[in-house]
Design a protein around this motif. Structure first.
Motif, PDB file in Angstrom:
ATOM      1  N   UNK A  32       0.797  -1.237  -0.015  1.00  0.00           N
ATOM      2  CA  UNK A  32       0.074   0.050  -0.107  1.00  0.00           C
ATOM      3  C   UNK A  32       0.938   1.329   0.052  1.00  0.00           C
ATOM      4  N   UNK A  33       1.637   1.416  -0.962  1.00  0.00           N
ATOM      5  CA  UNK A  33       2.678   2.609  -0.973  1.00  0.00           C
ATOM      6  C   UNK A  33       2.136   3.666  -1.809  1.00  0.00           C
ATOM      7  N   UNK A  34       2.420   4.907  -1.556  1.00  0.00           N
ATOM      8  CA  UNK A  34       1.974   5.934  -2.209  1.00  0.00           C
ATOM      9  C   UNK A  34       3.274   6.957  -2.284  1.00  0.00           C
ATOM     10  N   UNK A  35       3.079   8.017  -3.210  1.00  0.00           N
ATOM     11  CA  UNK A  35       4.262   8.875  -3.406  1.00  0.00           C
ATOM     12  C   UNK A  35       3.554  10.373  -3.359  1.00  0.00           C
ATOM     13  N   UNK A  36       4.305  11.331  -2.679  1.00  0.00           N
ATOM     14  CA  UNK A  36       4.055  12.726  -2.799  1.00  0.00           C
ATOM     15  C   UNK A  36       5.362  13.317  -3.558  1.00  0.00           C
ATOM     16  N   UNK A  37       5.073  14.114  -4.628  1.00  0.00           N
ATOM     17  CA  UNK A  37       6.401  14.555  -5.313  1.00  0.00           C
ATOM     18  C   UNK A  37       6.000  15.984  -5.823  1.00  0.00           C
ATOM     19  N   UNK A  38       6.993  16.408  -6.537  1.00  0.00           N
ATOM     20  CA  UNK A  38       7.325  17.597  -7.354  1.00  0.00           C
ATOM     21  C   UNK A  38       8.172  17.581  -8.475  1.00  0.00           C
ATOM     22  N   UNK A  81       5.042  20.766 -11.232  1.00  0.00           N
ATOM     23  CA  UNK A  81       4.056  20.279 -10.597  1.00  0.00           C
ATOM     24  C   UNK A  81       4.709  20.263  -9.202  1.00  0.00           C
ATOM     25  N   UNK A  82       3.747  20.917  -8.029  1.00  0.00           N
ATOM     26  CA  UNK A  82       4.064  20.745  -6.814  1.00  0.00           C
ATOM     27  C   UNK A  82       2.997  19.761  -6.150  1.00  0.00           C
ATOM     28  N   UNK A  83       3.042  19.212  -4.975  1.00  0.00           N
ATOM     29  CA  UNK A  83       2.195  18.285  -4.201  1.00  0.00           C
ATOM     30  C   UNK A  83       1.426  17.339  -5.238  1.00  0.00           C
ATOM     31  N   UNK A  84       2.179  16.581  -5.848  1.00  0.00           N
ATOM     32  CA  UNK A  84       1.341  15.585  -6.744  1.00  0.00           C
ATOM     33  C   UNK A  84       1.481  14.285  -6.051  1.00  0.00           C
ATOM     34  N   UNK A  85       0.691  13.498  -6.429  1.00  0.00           N
ATOM     35  CA  UNK A  85       0.492  11.973  -5.807  1.00  0.00           C
ATOM     36  C   UNK A  85       0.576  10.974  -6.637  1.00  0.00           C
ATOM     37  N   UNK A  86       0.843   9.979  -6.038  1.00  0.00           N
ATOM     38  CA  UNK A  86       1.045   8.730  -6.923  1.00  0.00           C
ATOM     39  C   UNK A  86       0.742   7.601  -6.023  1.00  0.00           C
ATOM     40  N   UNK A  87       0.248   6.363  -6.629  1.00  0.00           N
ATOM     41  CA  UNK A  87      -0.271   4.978  -6.205  1.00  0.00           C
ATOM     42  C   UNK A  87       0.275   4.087  -6.682  1.00  0.00           C
ATOM     43  N   UNK A  88       1.084   3.122  -5.728  1.00  0.00           N
ATOM     44  CA  UNK A  88       1.702   1.998  -6.295  1.00  0.00           C
ATOM     45  C   UNK A  88       0.877   0.895  -6.226  1.00  0.00           C
ATOM     46  N   UNK A  89       1.048  -0.192  -6.954  1.00  0.00           N
ATOM     47  CA  UNK A  89       0.160  -1.400  -6.703  1.00  0.00           C
ATOM     48  C   UNK A  89       1.162  -2.548  -7.086  1.00  0.00           C
ATOM     49  N   UNK A  90       0.879  -3.785  -6.452  1.00  0.00           N
ATOM     50  CA  UNK A  90       1.876  -4.952  -6.426  1.00  0.00           C
ATOM     51  C   UNK A  90       3.203  -4.639  -5.807  1.00  0.00           C
ATOM     52  N   UNK A  91       3.353  -4.123  -4.811  1.00  0.00           N
ATOM     53  CA  UNK A  91       4.696  -3.693  -4.135  1.00  0.00           C
ATOM     54  C   UNK A  91       4.677  -4.426  -2.955  1.00  0.00           C
ATOM     55  N   UNK A  92       5.774  -5.246  -2.883  1.00  0.00           N
ATOM     56  CA  UNK A  92       5.932  -6.252  -1.720  1.00  0.00           C
ATOM     57  C   UNK A  92       7.109  -5.879  -0.794  1.00  0.00           C
ATOM     58  N   UNK A  93       8.147  -5.203  -1.539  1.00  0.00           N
ATOM     59  CA  UNK A  93       9.257  -4.805  -0.412  1.00  0.00           C
ATOM     60  C   UNK A  93       9.388  -3.178  -1.190  1.00  0.00           C
ATOM     61  N   UNK A  94       9.830  -2.321  -0.202  1.00  0.00           N
ATOM     62  CA  UNK A  94       9.985  -1.045  -0.787  1.00  0.00           C
ATOM     63  C   UNK A  94      10.993  -0.827  -2.046  1.00  0.00           C
ATOM     64  N   UNK A  95      11.944  -1.775  -2.095  1.00  0.00           N
ATOM     65  CA  UNK A  95      12.930  -1.760  -3.252  1.00  0.00           C
ATOM     66  C   UNK A  95      12.078  -1.902  -4.767  1.00  0.00           C
ATOM     67  N   UNK A  96      10.664  -2.730  -4.489  1.00  0.00           N
ATOM     68  CA  UNK A  96      10.015  -2.675  -5.566  1.00  0.00           C
ATOM     69  C   UNK A  96       9.577  -1.437  -6.523  1.00  0.00           C
ATOM     70  N   UNK A  97       9.470  -0.504  -5.884  1.00  0.00           N
ATOM     71  CA  UNK A  97       9.120   0.851  -6.342  1.00  0.00           C
ATOM     72  C   UNK A  97      10.348   1.453  -7.269  1.00  0.00           C
ATOM     73  N   UNK A  98      11.431   1.224  -7.051  1.00  0.00           N
ATOM     74  CA  UNK A  98      12.669   1.810  -7.645  1.00  0.00           C
ATOM     75  C   UNK A  98      13.007   1.056  -8.961  1.00  0.00           C
ATOM     76  N   UNK A 126       1.891   2.050 -11.280  1.00  0.00           N
ATOM     77  CA  UNK A 126       2.275   3.375 -10.902  1.00  0.00           C
ATOM     78  C   UNK A 126       1.097   4.353 -11.509  1.00  0.00           C
ATOM     79  N   UNK A 127       0.098   4.885 -10.801  1.00  0.00           N
ATOM     80  CA  UNK A 127      -0.566   6.104 -11.190  1.00  0.00           C
ATOM     81  C   UNK A 127      -0.177   7.408 -10.693  1.00  0.00           C
ATOM     82  N   UNK A 128       0.200   8.339 -11.358  1.00  0.00           N
ATOM     83  CA  UNK A 128       0.429   9.670 -11.003  1.00  0.00           C
ATOM     84  C   UNK A 128      -0.752  10.520 -11.602  1.00  0.00           C
ATOM     85  N   UNK A 129      -0.834  11.707 -10.507  1.00  0.00           N
ATOM     86  CA  UNK A 129      -1.777  12.698 -10.700  1.00  0.00           C
ATOM     87  C   UNK A 129      -1.272  14.039 -10.032  1.00  0.00           C
ATOM     88  N   UNK A 130      -1.298  15.202 -10.851  1.00  0.00           N
ATOM     89  CA  UNK A 130      -0.961  16.269 -10.186  1.00  0.00           C
ATOM     90  C   UNK A 130      -1.258  17.509 -10.963  1.00  0.00           C
TER      91      UNK A 130
END
Length: 150
Positions: A32-38, A81-98, A126-130
Protein backbone atom coordinates in the motif's frame (compact mmCIF):
# COMPACT_ATOMS: atom_id res chain seq x y z
CA UNK A 1 -13.09 19.15 -26.64
CA UNK A 2 -13.53 15.99 -28.75
CA UNK A 3 -9.81 16.03 -29.61
CA UNK A 4 -8.91 16.24 -25.88
CA UNK A 5 -11.20 13.33 -25.08
CA UNK A 6 -9.67 11.28 -27.90
CA UNK A 7 -6.16 11.97 -26.53
CA UNK A 8 -7.14 10.85 -23.03
CA UNK A 9 -8.84 7.71 -24.40
CA UNK A 10 -5.73 6.87 -26.42
CA UNK A 11 -3.55 7.32 -23.34
CA UNK A 12 -5.78 5.13 -21.19
CA UNK A 13 -5.74 2.42 -23.87
CA UNK A 14 -1.92 2.54 -24.02
CA UNK A 15 -1.70 2.44 -20.24
CA UNK A 16 -3.93 -0.60 -19.88
CA UNK A 17 -2.21 -2.36 -22.80
CA UNK A 18 1.12 -1.98 -20.97
CA UNK A 19 -0.15 -3.70 -17.81
CA UNK A 20 0.97 -7.30 -17.33
CA UNK A 21 -1.42 -9.87 -18.77
CA UNK A 22 -0.21 -12.89 -16.77
CA UNK A 23 -2.18 -14.17 -13.80
CA UNK A 24 -1.28 -12.82 -10.38
CA UNK A 25 -0.14 -15.50 -7.96
CA UNK A 26 -0.60 -15.32 -4.21
CA UNK A 27 2.33 -13.46 -2.65
CA UNK A 28 2.95 -11.37 0.40
CA UNK A 29 0.34 -8.64 0.87
CA UNK A 30 0.70 -5.42 -1.15
CA UNK A 31 2.44 -2.77 0.99
CA UNK A 32 0.00 0.00 0.00
CA UNK A 33 2.68 2.51 -1.03
CA UNK A 34 2.01 6.08 -2.15
CA UNK A 35 4.25 8.90 -3.32
CA UNK A 36 4.13 12.67 -2.83
CA UNK A 37 6.26 14.48 -5.42
CA UNK A 38 7.23 17.69 -7.18
CA UNK A 39 8.33 17.75 -10.82
CA UNK A 40 9.54 20.28 -13.40
CA UNK A 41 9.16 19.38 -17.07
CA UNK A 42 9.81 20.93 -20.46
CA UNK A 43 9.10 19.54 -23.91
CA UNK A 44 9.21 20.31 -27.62
CA UNK A 45 8.64 16.87 -29.18
CA UNK A 46 11.37 15.59 -26.80
CA UNK A 47 10.44 15.66 -23.09
CA UNK A 48 12.68 15.94 -20.03
CA UNK A 49 11.53 16.08 -16.40
CA UNK A 50 13.31 16.20 -13.03
CA UNK A 51 11.87 16.04 -9.54
CA UNK A 52 11.91 14.58 -6.07
CA UNK A 53 9.48 12.79 -3.82
CA UNK A 54 8.81 10.71 -0.74
CA UNK A 55 7.38 7.21 -0.91
CA UNK A 56 5.46 6.03 2.14
CA UNK A 57 3.97 2.58 2.72
CA UNK A 58 1.23 1.42 5.09
CA UNK A 59 3.77 -0.63 7.08
CA UNK A 60 5.59 2.62 8.03
CA UNK A 61 8.48 2.23 5.59
CA UNK A 62 9.44 5.36 3.64
CA UNK A 63 12.13 6.54 1.26
CA UNK A 64 13.19 9.86 -0.27
CA UNK A 65 13.53 9.50 -4.05
CA UNK A 66 14.74 11.35 -7.14
CA UNK A 67 12.53 11.27 -10.23
CA UNK A 68 13.50 11.74 -13.87
CA UNK A 69 11.74 11.19 -17.17
CA UNK A 70 12.72 11.33 -20.82
CA UNK A 71 10.44 10.72 -23.77
CA UNK A 72 8.99 11.88 -27.05
CA UNK A 73 5.61 12.48 -28.66
CA UNK A 74 3.24 15.17 -29.85
CA UNK A 75 4.02 17.50 -26.97
CA UNK A 76 5.10 21.07 -26.24
CA UNK A 77 5.35 23.14 -23.05
CA UNK A 78 7.00 23.86 -19.74
CA UNK A 79 5.39 23.35 -16.34
CA UNK A 80 5.95 22.56 -12.70
CA UNK A 81 3.91 20.30 -10.44
CA UNK A 82 4.00 20.64 -6.65
CA UNK A 83 2.18 18.29 -4.27
CA UNK A 84 1.60 15.59 -6.90
CA UNK A 85 0.44 12.17 -5.74
CA UNK A 86 1.10 8.62 -6.87
CA UNK A 87 -0.23 5.21 -5.93
CA UNK A 88 1.73 1.98 -6.46
CA UNK A 89 0.21 -1.48 -6.83
CA UNK A 90 1.81 -4.92 -6.49
CA UNK A 91 4.59 -3.69 -4.15
CA UNK A 92 5.93 -6.34 -1.76
CA UNK A 93 9.17 -4.63 -0.65
CA UNK A 94 10.07 -0.94 -0.73
CA UNK A 95 12.79 -1.72 -3.29
CA UNK A 96 10.06 -2.83 -5.74
CA UNK A 97 9.21 0.83 -6.46
CA UNK A 98 12.73 1.73 -7.65
CA UNK A 99 13.68 1.50 -11.32
CA UNK A 100 12.36 2.57 -14.72
CA UNK A 101 8.70 2.53 -15.74
CA UNK A 102 7.10 2.78 -19.17
CA UNK A 103 4.89 5.86 -19.00
CA UNK A 104 2.08 7.24 -21.12
CA UNK A 105 0.97 10.79 -20.44
CA UNK A 106 -1.72 13.19 -21.56
CA UNK A 107 -1.33 16.79 -20.49
CA UNK A 108 -2.95 20.12 -21.27
CA UNK A 109 -3.24 23.54 -19.73
CA UNK A 110 -2.32 27.20 -19.78
CA UNK A 111 -1.27 28.74 -16.45
CA UNK A 112 -3.02 25.95 -14.49
CA UNK A 113 -1.64 22.70 -15.89
CA UNK A 114 -2.52 19.11 -15.10
CA UNK A 115 -1.10 15.68 -15.71
CA UNK A 116 -2.29 12.08 -15.49
CA UNK A 117 0.19 9.25 -15.95
CA UNK A 118 -0.25 5.49 -15.96
CA UNK A 119 2.91 3.42 -15.95
CA UNK A 120 4.22 -0.07 -15.35
CA UNK A 121 7.48 -1.81 -14.46
CA UNK A 122 6.97 -5.55 -14.63
CA UNK A 123 4.31 -6.41 -12.03
CA UNK A 124 4.52 -3.00 -10.30
CA UNK A 125 2.19 -0.28 -11.58
CA UNK A 126 2.07 3.42 -10.72
CA UNK A 127 -0.66 6.01 -11.31
CA UNK A 128 0.35 9.67 -10.93
CA UNK A 129 -1.80 12.79 -10.77
CA UNK A 130 -0.87 16.38 -10.23
CA UNK A 131 -1.70 19.99 -10.96
CA UNK A 132 0.61 22.92 -11.33
CA UNK A 133 1.47 25.99 -13.33
CA UNK A 134 2.82 26.41 -16.84
CA UNK A 135 1.88 25.83 -20.44
CA UNK A 136 1.59 22.32 -21.83
CA UNK A 137 -0.25 20.31 -24.46
CA UNK A 138 0.31 16.85 -25.81
CA UNK A 139 0.53 13.11 -25.54
CA UNK A 140 3.81 11.25 -25.16
CA UNK A 141 5.45 7.98 -24.18
CA UNK A 142 8.45 8.08 -21.92
CA UNK A 143 10.74 6.30 -19.49
CA UNK A 144 10.01 7.42 -15.92
CA UNK A 145 12.78 6.54 -13.45
CA UNK A 146 12.65 6.48 -9.63
CA UNK A 147 15.88 6.08 -7.65
CA UNK A 148 16.83 6.43 -4.01
CA UNK A 149 17.85 10.00 -3.13
CA UNK A 150 21.51 10.58 -2.36
Amino acid sequence: MIRQGAMLLALATLGFAALPSHPVHAQAADLGCTMKFSLTEWSVIFKRAQGKGVITCENGASRNVEISAVGAGATVGKFKIDNGTGKFTHVHTLDDVLGSYVAGQAHMGVVKSGTVQLMTKGKVSLALAGAGEGINLGVDLSKFTIKAAK
